[in-house]
Design a protein around this motif. Structure first.
Motif, PDB file in Angstrom:
ATOM      1  N   HIS A 129      44.342  39.865  40.901  1.00 10.96           N
ATOM      2  CA  HIS A 129      44.218  39.996  42.234  1.00 10.96           C
ATOM      3  C   HIS A 129      43.995  41.394  42.575  1.00 10.96           C
ATOM      4  O   HIS A 129      43.198  41.613  43.593  1.00 10.96           O
ATOM      5  N   TRP A 130      44.449  42.419  41.860  1.00 16.40           N
ATOM      6  CA  TRP A 130      44.288  43.903  42.046  1.00 16.40           C
ATOM      7  C   TRP A 130      42.747  44.058  42.160  1.00 16.40           C
ATOM      8  O   TRP A 130      42.020  44.793  42.886  1.00 16.40           O
ATOM      9  N   VAL A 131      42.124  43.421  40.907  1.00 16.70           N
ATOM     10  CA  VAL A 131      40.609  43.838  40.615  1.00 16.70           C
ATOM     11  C   VAL A 131      39.710  43.058  41.718  1.00 16.70           C
ATOM     12  O   VAL A 131      39.045  43.732  42.388  1.00 16.70           O
ATOM     13  N   GLN A 132      40.053  41.847  42.267  1.00 17.88           N
ATOM     14  CA  GLN A 132      39.389  41.319  43.233  1.00 17.88           C
ATOM     15  C   GLN A 132      39.467  42.286  44.813  1.00 17.88           C
ATOM     16  O   GLN A 132      38.502  42.277  45.432  1.00 17.88           O
ATOM     17  N   ASN A 166      32.586  47.097  47.888  1.00 19.55           N
ATOM     18  CA  ASN A 166      31.365  46.367  48.123  1.00 19.55           C
ATOM     19  C   ASN A 166      30.879  45.708  46.710  1.00 19.55           C
ATOM     20  O   ASN A 166      29.604  45.507  46.457  1.00 19.55           O
ATOM     21  N   GLY A 167      31.854  45.325  45.787  1.00 22.69           N
ATOM     22  CA  GLY A 167      31.432  44.660  44.709  1.00 22.69           C
ATOM     23  C   GLY A 167      30.973  45.568  43.448  1.00 22.69           C
ATOM     24  O   GLY A 167      30.503  45.126  42.440  1.00 22.69           O
ATOM     25  N   ASP A 168      31.158  46.732  43.691  1.00 21.04           N
ATOM     26  CA  ASP A 168      30.634  47.794  42.757  1.00 21.04           C
ATOM     27  C   ASP A 168      31.609  47.787  41.610  1.00 21.04           C
ATOM     28  O   ASP A 168      32.543  48.405  41.753  1.00 21.04           O
ATOM     29  N   LEU A 169      31.485  47.397  40.511  1.00 22.57           N
ATOM     30  CA  LEU A 169      32.304  47.343  39.159  1.00 22.57           C
ATOM     31  C   LEU A 169      32.428  48.706  38.824  1.00 22.57           C
ATOM     32  O   LEU A 169      33.621  49.019  38.069  1.00 22.57           O
ATOM     33  N   GLU A 170      31.473  49.639  38.772  1.00 25.18           N
ATOM     34  CA  GLU A 170      31.611  50.848  38.295  1.00 25.18           C
ATOM     35  C   GLU A 170      32.766  51.627  39.111  1.00 25.18           C
ATOM     36  O   GLU A 170      33.663  52.366  38.405  1.00 25.18           O
ATOM     37  N   VAL A 213      47.591  36.079  47.030  1.00 23.66           N
ATOM     38  CA  VAL A 213      47.361  36.215  45.460  1.00 23.66           C
ATOM     39  C   VAL A 213      46.556  34.984  45.062  1.00 23.66           C
ATOM     40  O   VAL A 213      45.539  35.291  44.189  1.00 23.66           O
ATOM     41  N   LEU A 214      46.748  33.963  45.183  1.00 18.34           N
ATOM     42  CA  LEU A 214      45.983  32.788  44.825  1.00 18.34           C
ATOM     43  C   LEU A 214      44.680  32.661  45.329  1.00 18.34           C
ATOM     44  O   LEU A 214      43.742  32.177  44.545  1.00 18.34           O
ATOM     45  N   LYS A 215      44.511  33.154  46.944  1.00 16.85           N
ATOM     46  CA  LYS A 215      42.903  33.040  47.162  1.00 16.85           C
ATOM     47  C   LYS A 215      42.029  34.108  46.691  1.00 16.85           C
ATOM     48  O   LYS A 215      41.007  33.935  46.663  1.00 16.85           O
ATOM     49  N   LYS A 216      42.743  35.468  46.373  1.00 18.00           N
ATOM     50  CA  LYS A 216      41.915  36.368  46.118  1.00 18.00           C
ATOM     51  C   LYS A 216      41.940  36.907  44.509  1.00 18.00           C
ATOM     52  O   LYS A 216      43.152  37.666  44.248  1.00 18.00           O
ATOM     53  N   GLN A 217      41.261  36.285  43.728  1.00 14.47           N
ATOM     54  CA  GLN A 217      41.414  36.376  42.414  1.00 14.47           C
ATOM     55  C   GLN A 217      39.947  36.795  41.663  1.00 14.47           C
ATOM     56  O   GLN A 217      38.730  36.278  42.200  1.00 14.47           O
ATOM     57  N   ALA A 218      39.746  37.575  40.944  1.00 16.53           N
ATOM     58  CA  ALA A 218      38.532  38.165  40.277  1.00 16.53           C
ATOM     59  C   ALA A 218      37.953  37.111  39.258  1.00 16.53           C
ATOM     60  O   ALA A 218      38.644  36.175  38.697  1.00 16.53           O
ATOM     61  N   SER A 219      36.687  37.090  39.179  1.00 11.67           N
ATOM     62  CA  SER A 219      36.109  36.077  38.478  1.00 11.67           C
ATOM     63  C   SER A 219      36.169  36.453  36.835  1.00 11.67           C
ATOM     64  O   SER A 219      36.576  37.515  36.572  1.00 11.67           O
TER      65      SER A 219
END
Length: 406
Positions: free
Chosen positions: A93-96, A103-107, A246-252
């Motif tokens: 959840h934290w990661v997402q 804006n999706g920036d993994l770095e 928490v359920l709805k917002k999860q990293a892939s």
């Protein structure tokens, strides 16, 4: 051989269950609702089973006054399995959340991971194990998790909760989540209330041994869970209340792997389990049935407002008896954090006298009073199923034994 009515059982878990619930369950094992099939034999996807799960969830919602925006989940593996599940789901959840903010920036998220931490309040044996499991999953202590409170540090043993001014919490902007155990069964320590220092943070809480003994503001938690075998039912099922956000917002899985973070096993991934209505695999419906019947009884007796008063009454009886013995008994935890559920004490005269106390208690039908194997001593588990009359009987024995031995 004594009858069930002659025994008052104070074991720490699996705990006693109301006799009426066991009688109902006994009939259901042989023939559930005149179906000709025992409840243990019925499909977990049958209409009967789904009705049991649905009504158990409703009972829990009513008892805890669970607000909108939260889901109820029934799982296997006991509270110990939740040590891992909490980490997987709240890290995901934290990661997402971070990805959305960047804006999706993994770095950028990888950089934020350098200072992000999950805080553990270690106030007893169970929170210590939870912190150790979290560290094992995330690559070692201090990498992604940290002990913000170590209640054992000063004295070498548990029995106190340091003042909140001494807690070393991660700054809120870097906090992944905070975790604590509301009641420590082994050490007899209970948080008097929700910690003010955790207000506004993402909080996970283990309530395995005091759930349904007092009212709870569920809105303060992202996750709360409880193994059923103390106050709700038998061993084999765990209830989880989780915030829908928490359920709805999860990293892939791809994002987690790219960040070097663990991917949750499917059976510990809350979104999958809640999406399946707790029936992703074969849930032990009989155990949920027991929980449902226990909760129905609580509701019929007035809910948690009444149960909270009864729990306090019984605890006052027992601590009062220990205190009136003039130092013969030593209550282990500090007074300000003494558990209402698990009353841990020693007899100053030594282990042989403690053994005599246990033998005398058992002769009176007062059983299950031996302390946890890791700490020894004596322990009264004062769960919801313990009647006031049983607490009165035990309080009388506590005073009687002290007078005999002085």
């Amino acid at each position: 051989m004594p009858s069930r009515s002659e025994i008052s059982y104070f074991g720490a878990g699996p705990a006693a269950l109301p006799t009426s619930v066991l009688e109902t369950a006994s009939a259901a094992i042989l023939n559930h609702e005149n179906s000709g099939v025992g409840l243990i034999e019925q499909s977990h996807r049958s209409a009967n089973s789904i009705n049991i799960i649905t009504s158990a969830c409703e009972h829990l919602r009513n008892l805890l006054n669970i607000p909108e925006g939260y889901s109820v989940l029934w799982m296997q593996g006991g509270g110990t399995t939740q040590f891992a599940a909490v980490v997987y789901n709240l890290v995901g959840h934290w990661v997402q959340t971070q990805l959305d903010a960047n804006n999706g920036d993994l770095e950028a998220v990888k950089k934020a991971l350098g200072s992000a931490r999950a805080d553990y309040l270690v106030t007893g044996s169970w929170s210590k194990k939870a912190a150790e499991e979290a560290a094992r999953i995330t690559g070692g202590a201090g990498k992604l998790t940290r002990v913000a409170v170590n209640a054992k540090a000063a004295t070498g043993k548990f029995g106190a909760i340091p003042p909140e001014s001494q807690w070393e919490l991660t700054p809120a902007e870097n906090s992944i989540f905070s975790y604590y155990c509301d009641n420590e069964t082994v050490d007899g320590v209970e948080f008097p209330a929700f910690p003010a220092a955790l207000e506004g943070r993402l909080v996970a809480c283990d309530m395995s041994s005091n759930i349904l003994s007092r009212r709870v503001d569920v809105s303060k938690y992202a996750i709360l869970y409880a193994g059923a075998q103390k106050n709700v039912g038998g061993a084999g099922v765990t209830l989880v209340v989780v915030k829908d956000e928490v359920l709805k917002k999860q990293a892939s899985e791809e994002a987690l792997r790219a960040l070097g973070l663990p991917v949750p096993p499917i059976m510990l991934y809350y979104p999958t389990l809640t999406g399946a209505g707790s029936l992703y695999n074969t849930l032990p419906i009989f155990d949920v049935f027991i929980c449902r019947e226990v909760m129905a009884g609580l509701l019929a007796r007035g809910g948690l407002e009444v149960q909270e008063k009864v729990a306090a009454q019984k605890a006052a009886l027992l601590y009062g008896a220990l205190g009136r013995a003039g130092g013969f008994y030593k209550v282990v935890p500090e007074k300000s954090v003494r558990s209402r559920m698990n009353i841990c004490f020693r007899i100053e005269a030594g282990e042989e006298v403690e053994k005599a106390f246990l033998e005398g208690a058992e002769a009176k039908g007062l059983t299950g009073l031996k302390g946890h194997r890791s700490v020894g001593g004596l322990r009264i588990s004062n769960y919801n199923s313990v009647l006031v009359e049983a607490a009165e009987k035990l309080a009388a024995w506590i005073e009687e034994f002290a007078k005999e031995r002085k």
